[in-house]
Write a protein that holds these residues in place. Sequence first.
Motif, PDB file in Angstrom:
ATOM      1  N   THR A  45       8.256   5.392   1.271  1.00  0.00           N
ATOM      2  CA  THR A  45       7.329   5.469   0.189  1.00  0.00           C
ATOM      3  C   THR A  45       6.493   6.617   0.268  1.00  0.00           C
ATOM      4  O   THR A  45       6.230   7.334   1.164  1.00  0.00           O
ATOM      5  CB  THR A  45       6.286   4.244   0.426  1.00  0.00           C
ATOM      6  OG1 THR A  45       5.405   4.246   1.822  1.00  0.00           O
ATOM      7  CG2 THR A  45       6.878   2.746   0.391  1.00  0.00           C
ATOM      8  N   LYS A  46       5.623   6.956  -0.997  1.00  0.00           N
ATOM      9  CA  LYS A  46       4.998   8.191  -0.990  1.00  0.00           C
ATOM     10  C   LYS A  46       3.773   8.301  -0.177  1.00  0.00           C
ATOM     11  O   LYS A  46       3.512   9.146   0.310  1.00  0.00           O
ATOM     12  CB  LYS A  46       4.502   8.257  -2.481  1.00  0.00           C
ATOM     13  CG  LYS A  46       4.033   9.585  -2.893  1.00  0.00           C
ATOM     14  CD  LYS A  46       3.906   9.796  -4.288  1.00  0.00           C
ATOM     15  CE  LYS A  46       3.705  11.151  -4.714  1.00  0.00           C
ATOM     16  NZ  LYS A  46       3.552  11.112  -6.278  1.00  0.00           N
ATOM     17  N   GLN A  47       3.121   7.035   0.026  1.00  0.00           N
ATOM     18  CA  GLN A  47       1.860   7.208   0.818  1.00  0.00           C
ATOM     19  C   GLN A  47       2.267   7.224   2.313  1.00  0.00           C
ATOM     20  O   GLN A  47       1.503   8.130   2.932  1.00  0.00           O
ATOM     21  CB  GLN A  47       1.309   5.594   1.075  1.00  0.00           C
ATOM     22  CG  GLN A  47       0.155   5.425   1.633  1.00  0.00           C
ATOM     23  CD  GLN A  47      -0.354   3.917   1.480  1.00  0.00           C
ATOM     24  OE1 GLN A  47       0.280   3.114   0.879  1.00  0.00           O
ATOM     25  NE2 GLN A  47      -1.596   3.514   2.179  1.00  0.00           N
ATOM     26  N   ASN A  48       3.420   6.750   2.516  1.00  0.00           N
ATOM     27  CA  ASN A  48       3.808   7.047   4.154  1.00  0.00           C
ATOM     28  C   ASN A  48       4.329   8.769   4.345  1.00  0.00           C
ATOM     29  O   ASN A  48       4.198   9.279   5.223  1.00  0.00           O
ATOM     30  CB  ASN A  48       4.919   6.163   4.822  1.00  0.00           C
ATOM     31  CG  ASN A  48       4.626   4.805   4.717  1.00  0.00           C
ATOM     32  OD1 ASN A  48       3.415   4.524   4.851  1.00  0.00           O
ATOM     33  ND2 ASN A  48       5.410   4.091   4.848  1.00  0.00           N
ATOM     34  N   ARG A  49       4.968   9.164   3.366  1.00  0.00           N
ATOM     35  CA  ARG A  49       5.216  10.648   3.494  1.00  0.00           C
ATOM     36  C   ARG A  49       4.034  11.653   3.760  1.00  0.00           C
ATOM     37  O   ARG A  49       4.213  12.727   3.886  1.00  0.00           O
ATOM     38  CB  ARG A  49       6.271  10.977   2.376  1.00  0.00           C
ATOM     39  CG  ARG A  49       7.585  10.179   2.238  1.00  0.00           C
ATOM     40  CD  ARG A  49       8.469  10.959   1.093  1.00  0.00           C
ATOM     41  NE  ARG A  49       8.019  10.883   0.038  1.00  0.00           N
ATOM     42  CZ  ARG A  49       8.279   9.997  -1.025  1.00  0.00           C
ATOM     43  NH1 ARG A  49       9.004   9.112  -0.700  1.00  0.00           N
ATOM     44  NH2 ARG A  49       7.805  10.195  -2.124  1.00  0.00           N
ATOM     45  N   THR A  50       3.057  11.167   3.076  1.00  0.00           N
ATOM     46  CA  THR A  50       1.907  12.086   2.885  1.00  0.00           C
ATOM     47  C   THR A  50       1.378  12.062   4.417  1.00  0.00           C
ATOM     48  O   THR A  50       0.271  12.966   4.647  1.00  0.00           O
ATOM     49  CB  THR A  50       0.736  11.743   1.969  1.00  0.00           C
ATOM     50  OG1 THR A  50       0.237  10.482   2.247  1.00  0.00           O
ATOM     51  CG2 THR A  50       1.458  11.672   0.413  1.00  0.00           C
TER      52      THR A  50
END
Length: 93
Positions: A45-50
């Motif tokens: 997910t994008k949230q975890n990648r940040t």
Amino acid sequence: MASSTVNRWLRPEVYPLFAAVGVAVGICGMQLVRNICTNPEVRVTKQNRTAGVLENFEEGERYAEHRLRKFVRNKEPQIMPSINKFFSDPNLD
């Protein structure tokens, strides 16, 4: 044309090959799902990648030391140890 292909590949002699390939694909799929869902270094997910690089050693230890590895840790690395001992130990005559 289609019936000759079906007759060539759907013989009873080919069923074990299909089973072996099916098991191999199943194991690969299971490992892929395990890595995507539980590997601490994979972020979908994008949230975890940040979040960037995390120093979460406990989660990595949990992933690396799974139940199968804990189960086989103190076992002998043989498939059939009693048969191997029977044929290799000269004192069992």
